[in-house]
Scaffold this active site. Structure first.
Site, PDB file in Angstrom:
ATOM      1  N   CYS A  41       4.435   5.425  -1.809  1.00 37.42           N
ATOM      2  CA  CYS A  41       3.255   4.657  -1.388  1.00 37.42           C
ATOM      3  C   CYS A  41       3.262   4.495   0.139  1.00 37.42           C
ATOM      4  CB  CYS A  41       3.187   3.321  -2.133  1.00 37.42           C
ATOM      5  SG  CYS A  41       1.564   2.545  -1.999  1.00 37.42           S
TER       6      CYS A  41
ATOM      7  N   HIS B 207       2.784   5.437  -7.362  1.00 37.20           N
ATOM      8  CA  HIS B 207       4.035   4.740  -7.676  1.00 37.20           C
ATOM      9  C   HIS B 207       4.661   5.353  -8.929  1.00 37.20           C
ATOM     10  CE1 HIS B 207       3.858   1.239  -4.943  1.00 37.20           C
ATOM     11  NE2 HIS B 207       2.550   1.429  -5.000  1.00 37.20           N
TER      12      HIS B 207
ATOM     13  N   GLU C  83       7.394   4.565 -10.221  1.00 38.83           N
ATOM     14  CA  GLU C  83       8.039   3.471 -10.971  1.00 38.83           C
ATOM     15  C   GLU C  83       7.037   2.640 -11.758  1.00 38.83           C
ATOM     16  OE1 GLU C  83       7.251   3.388  -7.857  1.00 38.83           O
ATOM     17  OE2 GLU C  83       7.026   1.358  -7.070  1.00 38.83           O
TER      18      GLU C  83
END
Lengths: 252, 204
Positions: B79, B185, B187
């Site tokens: 990001c 992202h 994650e």
């Protein structure tokens, strides 16, 4: 092209998921961590954990559960409920929340939105609005929908955006729990002034209501619901397949 | 071991948890020795470019990253962490970046009709590959990943690995040598994201 999001909301009290109908008559549903994992596996695009606990013990339990969920579910998590200060943002962000939604806290202290947006970025601040028709206007209600603040919902949302809210959740008290579909009229009014993503909440009773929502209001970004998912009336995987078949862009 | 760099920006809980989930050891650290002893490095980041770049340069972390890259250590910027890999950014003024990726960071709002494409772009969008990459070995073109951003990497054709459509082809992933970046992202991108992190951990 970005997809329309389907977001189950888990109301959590004392470590358990609950759902009220028109905010009254709460029933116990399931374990928040298990339910979060189940939804994520079913294709939920995001989850909302709403803390409706009043006690300090319950609040600590909530952050424990949040951390447990965030350790096994890797989709965005929004936390709301009891967010009154920037320290409250800090408390839940440390336990794995990605976004934090403010409601009554922002009504009491309108500077909360700008303070949090400056510290954590606009993308982190969700303005959640409970609104209801009063004398031909949309009024903002506080305290879980029990108290009419007299604020005009449209003006309140404009102000929230200006102060740095990165998303708006509009929950229509008029349609919440009625299961007759989202409040397209109220949402339409909000979409006209919205510069940030709008999440529709309140009124979904079946899959057709999501199709209706996204077809009627292309500017709505996401649909949020609770009980229809918890009680298995609507399965998220089936819902998304149906939306896709109806020509709505979703993540499959 | 993976070093997740902690330089006081953003929330590292999910990132750390996602490495635990895929069975990879990860340490959140700001210690240059730990970072240099790691097999790979994650450069996270949320917030404003100017602040974050300022922290990287003033803390000496930028030099640690230059050394790590020179040693051929895989680095993944996520990001804002991806944006920091670029030469410069035009987010509130003009700020110097790390310069691993040739190009600059610009507002999405300059490129799209903001009455149609809201800023930030928030949500799941599909990847289109522009170049094969070992980062994508476990995923497919068209897979969805989660984006939250108001700025994008521009003018980075040489390094471009993948784009996503948001009114125009938005930079989604880049690489140059052992340095990688994702605008999205991983994650927060469910199974697809975990597969990208797994592939990153297998880079030599």
């Amino acid at each position: 092209m970005i997809t329309k999001r389907i977001i189950p909301c888990l109301d959590v009290r004392d470590g358990r998921v609950v759902k009220g109908v028109n905010f009254l008559g709460i029933k116990d549903v399931s374990s928040p961590v298990k339910l979060a994992k189940f939804y994520s596996d079913s294709g939920a695009d995001e989850l909302v954990f709403y803390d409706i606990t009043a006690s300090a013990e319950g609040r600590a339990l909530f952050t424990d559960i949040l951390a447990e969920a965030a350790s096994s579910v890797f989709i965005p998590l929004t936390v709301g409920g009891g967010i009154n200060t920037v320290d409250d943002f800090d408390r839940v962000l440390k336990c794995g929340a990605d976004k934090v939604s403010v409601n009554s806290g922002a009504i009491r202290d309108p500077d909360l939105i700008s303070a949090a947006a400056q510290r954590y970025g606009n993308q982190c601040v969700v303005l959640s609005v409970d609104a209801k028709r009063v004398d031909g206007k949309y009024h903002v209600f506080a305290k879980g929908g029990r108290e009419d603040t007299g604020l005009d919902a449209i003006e309140w949302i404009k102000r929230g955006q200006k102060n740095g809210a990165g998303e708006i959740v509009l929950n229509s008290i008029d349609t919440d729990g009625v299961k007759n579909g989202f409040d397209l009229e109220m949402l339409g009014a909000v979409c006209e002034i919205a510069e940030v993503p709008v999440i529709a909440s309140g009124g979904a009773g079946g899959m057709e209501h999501f199709t209706e929502l996204f077809n009627a209001l292309p500017k709505v970004d996401a649909g949020l619901a609770a009980s229809i998912f918890h009680f298995g009336e609507v399965d998220i995987k089936t819902l998304k397949a149906k939306l896709s078949a109806d020509g709505i862009n979703v993540r499959l | 071991m993976t070093a997740i760099i902690d330089y006081g920006v953003g929330n590292l809980f999910s990132l750390k948890s996602s490495f635990a989930f895929i069975g990879e050891e990860a340490v959140v650290t700001s210690d240059p020795k730990v970072i240099m002893s790691a097999d790979r490095i994650i450069l996270p980041g949320v917030g404003a470019f100017g602040d974050a770049a300022g922290k990287l340069f003033s803390s000496g972390m930028a030099d640690v990253l230059y050394k790590a890259a020179e040693a051929g250590k895989p680095i993944l910027g996520i990001c804002l962490g991806m944006q920091l890999l670029f030469e410069k950014s035009y987010e509130y003024g003009e700020h110097k970046g790390l310069g691993f990726i040739k190009g600059s960071v610009r507002p999405i709002a300059e490129r799209v009709d903001t009455s149609v494409y809201k800023i930030p772009q928030i949500g799941w969008n599909a990847l289109r590959f522009t170049k094969p990459s070992p980062l994508f070995k476990y995923i497919n073109e068209g897979d969805f990943v989660y984006f939250v951003h108001s700025y994008y990497g521009d003018d980075c054709e040489q390094s471009l690995l993948a784009t996503t459509e948001y009114g125009f082809d938005v930079t989604a992933a880049v690489s140059s040598g052992s340095v990688y970046g994702t605008q999205f992202h991983p994650e927060k991108s469910g199974d697809v994201g975990m597969k990208i992190l797994k592939a990153f951990c297998e880079l030599k």
